[in-house]
Design a protein around this motif. Structure first.
Motif, PDB file in Angstrom:
ATOM      1  N   GLN A  78       0.848  -1.192   0.000  1.00 38.74           N
ATOM      2  CA  GLN A  78       0.000   0.000   0.000  1.00 38.74           C
ATOM      3  C   GLN A  78       0.884   1.242   0.000  1.00 38.74           C
ATOM      4  OE1 GLN A  78      -3.472  -1.441  -0.913  1.00 38.74           O
ATOM      5  NE2 GLN A  78      -3.379   0.704  -0.277  1.00 38.74           N
ATOM      6  N   GLU A  79       0.253   2.396   0.083  1.00 35.24           N
ATOM      7  CA  GLU A  79       0.982   3.648  -0.060  1.00 35.24           C
ATOM      8  C   GLU A  79       1.681   4.088   1.224  1.00 35.24           C
ATOM      9  OE1 GLU A  79      -2.826   5.020   1.753  1.00 35.24           O
ATOM     10  OE2 GLU A  79      -2.034   3.306   0.667  1.00 35.24           O
ATOM     11  N   MET A  80       1.246   3.567   2.391  1.00 34.07           N
ATOM     12  CA  MET A  80       1.888   3.927   3.653  1.00 34.07           C
ATOM     13  C   MET A  80       1.570   2.875   4.707  1.00 34.07           C
ATOM     14  SD  MET A  80      -0.348   7.225   4.834  1.00 34.07           S
ATOM     15  CE  MET A  80      -2.128   7.285   4.664  1.00 34.07           C
ATOM     16  N   CYS A  81       2.111   3.100   5.900  1.00 40.66           N
ATOM     17  CA  CYS A  81       2.231   2.049   6.910  1.00 40.66           C
ATOM     18  C   CYS A  81       0.914   1.443   7.361  1.00 40.66           C
ATOM     19  CB  CYS A  81       2.975   2.607   8.125  1.00 40.66           C
ATOM     20  SG  CYS A  81       4.568   3.355   7.735  1.00 40.66           S
ATOM     21  N   THR A  82      -0.036   2.271   7.811  1.00 33.91           N
ATOM     22  CA  THR A  82      -1.263   1.728   8.389  1.00 33.91           C
ATOM     23  C   THR A  82      -2.124   0.983   7.370  1.00 33.91           C
ATOM     24  OG1 THR A  82      -1.296   3.370  10.175  1.00 33.91           O
ATOM     25  CG2 THR A  82      -3.388   2.322   9.609  1.00 33.91           C
ATOM     26  N   PRO A  83      -2.416   1.547   6.199  1.00 31.70           N
ATOM     27  CA  PRO A  83      -3.184   0.762   5.223  1.00 31.70           C
ATOM     28  C   PRO A  83      -2.478  -0.529   4.826  1.00 31.70           C
ATOM     29  CG  PRO A  83      -3.145   3.082   4.598  1.00 31.70           C
ATOM     30  CD  PRO A  83      -2.165   2.914   5.716  1.00 31.70           C
ATOM     31  N   TRP A  93      -8.916  -5.209   1.251  1.00 32.52           N
ATOM     32  CA  TRP A  93      -8.453  -3.917   0.768  1.00 32.52           C
ATOM     33  C   TRP A  93      -8.680  -2.857   1.836  1.00 32.52           C
ATOM     34  CZ3 TRP A  93      -5.773  -5.460  -3.054  1.00 32.52           C
ATOM     35  CH2 TRP A  93      -6.250  -6.347  -4.008  1.00 32.52           C
ATOM     36  N   PRO A  94      -7.813  -1.856   1.936  1.00 30.38           N
ATOM     37  CA  PRO A  94      -8.007  -0.804   2.943  1.00 30.38           C
ATOM     38  C   PRO A  94      -9.361  -0.117   2.849  1.00 30.38           C
ATOM     39  CG  PRO A  94      -5.794  -0.694   2.059  1.00 30.38           C
ATOM     40  CD  PRO A  94      -6.522  -1.717   1.231  1.00 30.38           C
ATOM     41  N   SER A  95      -9.906   0.002   1.635  1.00 28.56           N
ATOM     42  CA  SER A  95     -11.230   0.625   1.496  1.00 28.56           C
ATOM     43  C   SER A  95     -12.321  -0.233   2.115  1.00 28.56           C
ATOM     44  CB  SER A  95     -11.532   0.861   0.014  1.00 28.56           C
ATOM     45  OG  SER A  95     -11.409  -0.345  -0.725  1.00 28.56           O
ATOM     46  N   SER A  96     -12.051  -1.522   2.345  1.00 30.49           N
ATOM     47  CA  SER A  96     -13.028  -2.416   2.973  1.00 30.49           C
ATOM     48  C   SER A  96     -12.943  -2.401   4.490  1.00 30.49           C
ATOM     49  CB  SER A  96     -12.821  -3.852   2.480  1.00 30.49           C
ATOM     50  OG  SER A  96     -13.015  -3.954   1.090  1.00 30.49           O
ATOM     51  N   THR A  97     -11.910  -1.755   5.026  1.00 31.60           N
ATOM     52  CA  THR A  97     -11.696  -1.764   6.474  1.00 31.60           C
ATOM     53  C   THR A  97     -11.718  -0.372   7.096  1.00 31.60           C
ATOM     54  OG1 THR A  97      -9.284  -1.635   6.237  1.00 31.60           O
ATOM     55  CG2 THR A  97     -10.274  -3.843   6.297  1.00 31.60           C
ATOM     56  N   VAL A 340       7.867 -21.740   5.961  1.00 32.77           N
ATOM     57  CA  VAL A 340       7.651 -20.847   4.821  1.00 32.77           C
ATOM     58  C   VAL A 340       8.000 -19.447   5.308  1.00 32.77           C
ATOM     59  CG1 VAL A 340       5.957 -19.833   3.260  1.00 32.77           C
ATOM     60  CG2 VAL A 340       5.875 -22.290   3.769  1.00 32.77           C
ATOM     61  N   ILE A 341       8.966 -18.815   4.661  1.00 40.76           N
ATOM     62  CA  ILE A 341       9.453 -17.505   5.081  1.00 40.76           C
ATOM     63  C   ILE A 341       9.163 -16.493   3.978  1.00 40.76           C
ATOM     64  CG2 ILE A 341      11.459 -16.176   5.827  1.00 40.76           C
ATOM     65  CD1 ILE A 341      12.769 -18.864   6.615  1.00 40.76           C
ATOM     66  N   VAL A 342       8.469 -15.436   4.338  1.00 36.46           N
ATOM     67  CA  VAL A 342       8.158 -14.356   3.398  1.00 36.46           C
ATOM     68  C   VAL A 342       8.875 -13.100   3.867  1.00 36.46           C
ATOM     69  CG1 VAL A 342       6.353 -12.853   2.483  1.00 36.46           C
ATOM     70  CG2 VAL A 342       5.918 -15.312   2.750  1.00 36.46           C
ATOM     71  N   VAL A 343       9.614 -12.467   2.974  1.00 32.66           N
ATOM     72  CA  VAL A 343      10.281 -11.192   3.238  1.00 32.66           C
ATOM     73  C   VAL A 343       9.712 -10.164   2.273  1.00 32.66           C
ATOM     74  CG1 VAL A 343      12.475  -9.959   3.315  1.00 32.66           C
ATOM     75  CG2 VAL A 343      12.388 -12.371   3.981  1.00 32.66           C
ATOM     76  N   HIS A 344       9.268  -9.044   2.790  1.00 31.16           N
ATOM     77  CA  HIS A 344       8.652  -8.031   1.917  1.00 31.16           C
ATOM     78  C   HIS A 344       8.691  -6.670   2.592  1.00 31.16           C
ATOM     79  CE1 HIS A 344       4.374  -7.971   3.851  1.00 31.16           C
ATOM     80  NE2 HIS A 344       5.281  -8.229   4.743  1.00 31.16           N
ATOM     81  N   SER A 345       8.351  -5.641   1.831  1.00 28.82           N
ATOM     82  CA  SER A 345       8.185  -4.289   2.353  1.00 28.82           C
ATOM     83  C   SER A 345       6.713  -3.988   2.520  1.00 28.82           C
ATOM     84  CB  SER A 345       8.821  -3.270   1.409  1.00 28.82           C
ATOM     85  OG  SER A 345       8.662  -1.954   1.895  1.00 28.82           O
ATOM     86  N   ASP A 346       6.408  -2.996   3.338  1.00 26.69           N
ATOM     87  CA  ASP A 346       5.007  -2.598   3.520  1.00 26.69           C
ATOM     88  C   ASP A 346       4.546  -1.634   2.439  1.00 26.69           C
ATOM     89  OD1 ASP A 346       6.712  -0.616   4.487  1.00 26.69           O
ATOM     90  OD2 ASP A 346       5.516  -0.178   6.276  1.00 26.69           O
ATOM     91  N   ASN A 347       5.425  -0.709   2.061  1.00 24.16           N
ATOM     92  CA  ASN A 347       5.097   0.310   1.057  1.00 24.16           C
ATOM     93  C   ASN A 347       6.390   0.776   0.405  1.00 24.16           C
ATOM     94  OD1 ASN A 347       4.455   1.780   4.079  1.00 24.16           O
ATOM     95  ND2 ASN A 347       6.175   2.597   2.907  1.00 24.16           N
TER      96      ASN A 347
END
Length: 618
Positions: A78-83, A93-97, A340-347
């Protein structure tokens, strides 16, 4: 460095033995895997070594993991941390929450609505022990929002958007005496149903993590994660493994030979603080190895490397070490072959944040834009999956299918059921595609069996059900009133509606070369869509034009496709869930009174961010 080489070697041996281990078990008898989810905060597209143009050797261990796993080349956050965290934990999706374009801070009055079961609670239903470390950022104003109330057996970390890397100070606040004092944000808590896997008689308890103050956050989360793995394995096997540290320098090959089904499955989310730009982000001077110091010296001698990018490399190195230690701990405790290990960024990475800024900057090169926006640089992020359970044909590949944060919950639930491998081992994707919320099970496709199950991304929607493109076009007032932002992708085409223009930031960009608009935050999407800002419209074929250099919005040949995308958005807007926010439309007097209530609660807690009894959102 001997340990680094050994850990890399053992990770390689784990991958090479994956096929033998998998073939030894039928798909129906494979135990639910340990799931390790590693989120690196604000890591840009150009920040991880295996795809970086300027700091490729800052992450050698993760580079090797990615080479032995599956690189997810069209992974979206997403575009930033909280979403980002809302979509990751809820599978929606953030629009659903109600969390689109929303940032939880120490002064927030909301949290992720309680109607949603989150990832740890869903995995608990399948017998998982759950541990969370790091940045929560999904609500804290009421105890019902806290991580140990949402499925984590044990959680250590912070609630707001950012803290000091050592002291955990998040801001200042006004005490009841009228003084200005430091406000800290760091808590440790256990769920009410906690069974003692991580400690004794701790169920239902939470308190300020004062004992952790002064530790560099990346190193702290590394140590907490490896300790959690050790204690979990010991509790499940019913023996003392505290002496396992001595074996960590030379894990035996027999420990890596097969699954150990005696261990209850573990879900651990490590939401690293790094590489978020907060005060005192520089790691301790003694945290770098000789080779790391030599590499930093080499980078310093390159003319076009900016100080901000050197800072970013400095922060990525301890993260790489932490990931290595976590993997090694799984090896030592005979858990790696069933992990199972997943490495990723938030935004996307945070670039050109402020004039004269000496903090780390992410790079999203060659993508357009940055964190806080919906160009590819803000939402398309690095990610890879590593697991000895991968089929041989998947190991060392790139998965180009669309995948988003929302998909991990469905994927992990499918893995937790223990039968998601049916058909996969015969080379065909399962007919029963597991879905949860807005997410879809991606395991079969990642594992080299079947096509990508995702064709759509819903990154943002206007926040008012009355929105239509026809009514909003040409009316800045309605765009502002409805927070009329849309960002969706269907197949190759991506529509961005009401996005402030962004440029392309070269990796070597510095405060002296940042465009003036980028050093101001007046037109960011989490704020009111001010009519003084330029909210523009874009349509891109992001398959053919990943750098988004050719805006097709006004191209006649794309008029029909644009109309279809707009209709898609309008249908979604109408079907959006409705939430009752008890604090919307507050007056200035009410807002100040509420902040006083928060400050009093924080003061009573010794200057720490704690719940203060807000009304919850169901």
């Amino acid at each position: 460095q001997a340990q680094a080489a050994e850990a890399t070697s053992s990770a390689s041996s784990s991958s090479s033995s994956s096929a033998a281990a998998a073939s030894a078990s039928s798909s129906s008898s494979l135990p639910a895997p340990h799931i390790i989810l590693l989120t690196i905060d604000d890591m840009g597209f150009n920040d991880i070594g295996y795809q970086s143009t300027d700091i490729p050797d800052a992450t050698p261990f993760m580079n090797s993991m990615a080479e032995q796993g599956v690189k997810l080349t069209q992974y979206y956050g997403q575009e930033m941390c909280t979403p980002a965290r809302a979509s990751l934990m809820s599978g929606r999706w953030p629009s659903s929450t109600n969390f689109a374009d929303t940032q939880i801070t120490q002064w927030s009055t909301n949290g992720l609505p309680l109607r949603f079961d989150l990832m740890p609670s869903k995995l608990q239903e399948f017998g998982y022990a759950t541990v969370g470390l790091g940045k929560w950022n999904l609500g804290h104003c009421n105890e019902a929002y806290l991580p140990w109330e949402r499925g984590f057996d044990h959680f250590v970390g912070y609630f707001s958007q950012g803290v000091d890397y050592y002291s955990h100070e998040t801001s200042t606040y006004t005490t009841p005496d009228g003084d200005t004092a430091s406000l800290y944000d760091f808590m440790e808590g256990y769920s009410a149903s906690y069974s003692g896997v991580e400690g004794e008689d701790a169920s239902g308890v939470y308190e300020a993590g004062t004992q952790y103050r002064g530790n560099y956050s990346t190193t702290l989360y590394r140590d907490l994660a490896t300790d959690a793995i050790k204690r979990h394995a010991a509790a499940m096997r019913g023996r003392d493994e505290t002496s396992a540290t001595s074996a960590e320098s030379s894990p035996s090959s027999s420990a890596l030979s097969d699954y150990d089904s005696s261990i209850r499955p573990l879900f651990m989310w490590v939401a690293f603080h790094a590489v978020h730009r907060d005060d005192s982000s520089t790691p301790p001077t003694d945290s770098f190895s000789f080779l790391q110091e030599a590499y930093l010296t080499k980078l310093e001698q390159i003319d076009h490397i900016s100080p901000n990018r050197l800072k970013n490399a400095e922060l990525m190195m301890p993260v790489d070490d932490a990931v290595q230690s976590i993997v090694h701990s799984l090896e030592v405790h005979q858990m790696i072959n069933n992990s199972v290990i997943v490495v990723h960024s938030d935004n996307g990475g945070d670039t050109c944040h402020a004039a004269g800024d000496s903090a780390p900057w992410g790079s999203n090169y060659p993508l357009r834009g940055r964190k806080m926006g919906y160009f590819e640089g803000g939402v398309r992020v690095p990610a890879f999956l590593y697991s000895p359970r991968l089929l041989d044909r998947a190991v060392g590949t790139e998965y180009a299918g669309l995948i988003h944060h929302v998909d991990w919950l469905a994927t992990f639930v499918a893995l937790a059921q223990g039968d998601s491998f049916k058909g996969v081992k015969d080379g065909a994707a399962s007919d029963d595609i597991v879905r949860y919320g807005d997410g879809v099970n991606q395991w079969g496709a990642i594992n080299g069996a079947g096509e990508s199950p995702r064709t759509e991304l819903v990154l943002d929607l206007p926040q008012n059900g009355s929105f239509t493109f026809a009514r909003a076009e040409g009316s800045a007032e309605l765009v502002e009133a409805w927070h009329g932002v849309a960002a969706v992708r269907v197949d190759d085409l991506k529509l961005i509606w009401s996005q402030n223009n962004e440029t392309w930031f070269d990796a070597e960009v510095s405060t002296g070369t940042c465009p003036a608009y980028a050093l101001a935050a007046e037109c960011e999407l989490q704020d009111t869509l001010k009519s003084t800002c330029s909210w523009e419209r874009y349509l891109f074929n992001v398959t053919a034009d990943a750098s988004e250099k050719h805006n097709l919005y006004n191209v006649p040949e794309y008029a029909d496709a644009l109309a279809e995308l707009e209709a898609f958005v309008e249908d979604l807007v109408v079907s959006k869930p409705v939430f009752d926010d008890a604090y919307s439309g507050m007056s200035g007097v009410e807002t100040r009174a509420l902040k006083t209530t928060m400050s009093e609660a924080y003061y009573d807690a010794g200057g720490y961010v704690v719940p203060w009894g807000c009304a919850v959102m169901e």
